[in-house]
Write a protein that holds these residues in place. Structure first.
Motif, PDB file in Angstrom:
ATOM      1  N   GLY A 121       9.092   0.081   8.195  1.00  0.00           N
ATOM      2  CA  GLY A 121       9.535   1.230   8.976  1.00  0.00           C
ATOM      3  C   GLY A 121      10.020   2.362   8.096  1.00  0.00           C
ATOM      4  N   TRP A 122      10.759   2.026   7.035  1.00  0.00           N
ATOM      5  CA  TRP A 122      11.239   3.064   6.123  1.00  0.00           C
ATOM      6  C   TRP A 122      10.075   3.716   5.380  1.00  0.00           C
ATOM      7  N   LEU A 123       9.167   2.920   4.874  1.00  0.00           N
ATOM      8  CA  LEU A 123       8.041   3.458   4.110  1.00  0.00           C
ATOM      9  C   LEU A 123       7.112   4.311   4.974  1.00  0.00           C
ATOM     10  N   ALA A 124       6.930   3.899   6.227  1.00  0.00           N
ATOM     11  CA  ALA A 124       5.979   4.580   7.110  1.00  0.00           C
ATOM     12  C   ALA A 124       6.630   5.623   8.003  1.00  0.00           C
ATOM     13  N   PRO A 135       9.300  11.982   2.315  1.00  0.00           N
ATOM     14  CA  PRO A 135       8.558  13.065   2.982  1.00  0.00           C
ATOM     15  C   PRO A 135       7.653  12.473   4.063  1.00  0.00           C
ATOM     16  N   PRO A 136       7.153  13.291   4.987  1.00  0.00           N
ATOM     17  CA  PRO A 136       6.228  12.779   6.005  1.00  0.00           C
ATOM     18  C   PRO A 136       4.967  12.218   5.360  1.00  0.00           C
ATOM     19  N   LEU A 137       4.388  11.207   5.991  1.00  0.00           N
ATOM     20  CA  LEU A 137       3.121  10.663   5.500  1.00  0.00           C
ATOM     21  C   LEU A 137       2.017  11.690   5.607  1.00  0.00           C
ATOM     22  N   PHE A 192       0.831  -1.209   0.000  1.00  0.00           N
ATOM     23  CA  PHE A 192       0.000   0.000   0.000  1.00  0.00           C
ATOM     24  C   PHE A 192       0.863   1.256   0.000  1.00  0.00           C
ATOM     25  N   LEU A 193       1.877   1.285   0.859  1.00  0.00           N
ATOM     26  CA  LEU A 193       2.716   2.477   0.950  1.00  0.00           C
ATOM     27  C   LEU A 193       3.635   2.619  -0.253  1.00  0.00           C
TER      28      LEU A 193
END
Length: 232
Positions: A207-210, A230-232, A159-160
């Motif tokens: 962890g990296w993606l989120a 960038p921030p989610l 998803f991310l």
């Protein structure tokens, strides 16, 4: 179509797991820092309750939140509440969300979330699952990314990765679980430049993606430096 019945079962399990853990805290613990900058554990719990209400709004065709300012004010208002009140609110809003999903409805319809984002109604239960699971980690009470169910971790990586795809500020990236015999890979980022490959556990990739955990510090990076998201 996403199996919303399966996802709702997962939401129930994840919420029960989170509530059981939170019930072991005390009022002082709720005032302590979460893993989210500027938020106490009370802020995280308040957000989870208000998010359940917001997703009921999504199902009924109302704006998810009245405004970004109102959303933030509601969280600030509810964050200092004692544990008993936080738990009662979380249980009530969880029940309200489930009750809404049990009504007859067209799960294939398109619904509107925040900031003009749209999705199928059948995907909303998974979005709630993401909120519960990741914010359980954010509470900083011993539930880690590595404790997340494997199925959830793989789905959230996908998803991310899709969320960051096509973003010119993110270089092209290939993600792969190290030692994964089936060769499962995901691709994300923009299209300019050479690809960077990230190898690690599912928890490390997530962890990296989120933007959580060590944010990729323990990933094996091939083809360039570890990209910053960038921030989610």
């Amino acid at each position: 179509m996403t199996d919303h019945v399966h996802d709702l079962h997962s939401v129930r399990e994840a919420t029960d797991r989170m509530l059981t853990a939170v019930a072991k805290l005390d009022n002082a613990a709720l005032r302590e820092e979460s893993h989210l900058p500027g938020w106490s554990r009370g802020h995280v719990l308040a957000h989870l309750a208000r998010n359940a209400d917001a997703l009921v709004n999504v199902f009924t065709g109302r704006p998810m939140y009245e405004s970004a300012e109102a959303r933030d004010c509601d969280i600030e208002r509810d964050a200092p509440r004692p544990l008993e009140d936080q738990l009662a609110d979380l249980r009530a809003t969880h029940s309200g969300f489930l009750a809404q999903t049990e009504r007859d409805q067209d799960w294939s319809r398109t619904v509107e979330l925040r900031n003009g984002v749209t999705d199928l109604a059948s995907n909303v239960p998974f979005r709630r699952l993401v909120e519960v699971e990741l914010h359980h980690v954010d509470l900083n009470i011993g539930y880690e990314l590595s404790d997340l169910p494997a199925e959830f971790t793989v789905r959230e990586i996908a998803f991310l990765a899709d969320r960051w795809s096509g973003r010119p500020e993110v270089p092209p990236v290939t993600l792969q679980i190290a030692g994964d015999g089936d060769g499962a890979t995901w691709h994300t980022g923009g299209s300019e430049g050479g690809p960077v490959t990230l190898l690690g556990t599912g928890a490390e990739l997530l962890g990296w993606l989120a933007g959580r955990g060590d944010r990729g510090a323990h990933l094996t990076v091939v083809g360039g430096p570890l990209p910053a998201l960038p921030p989610l």
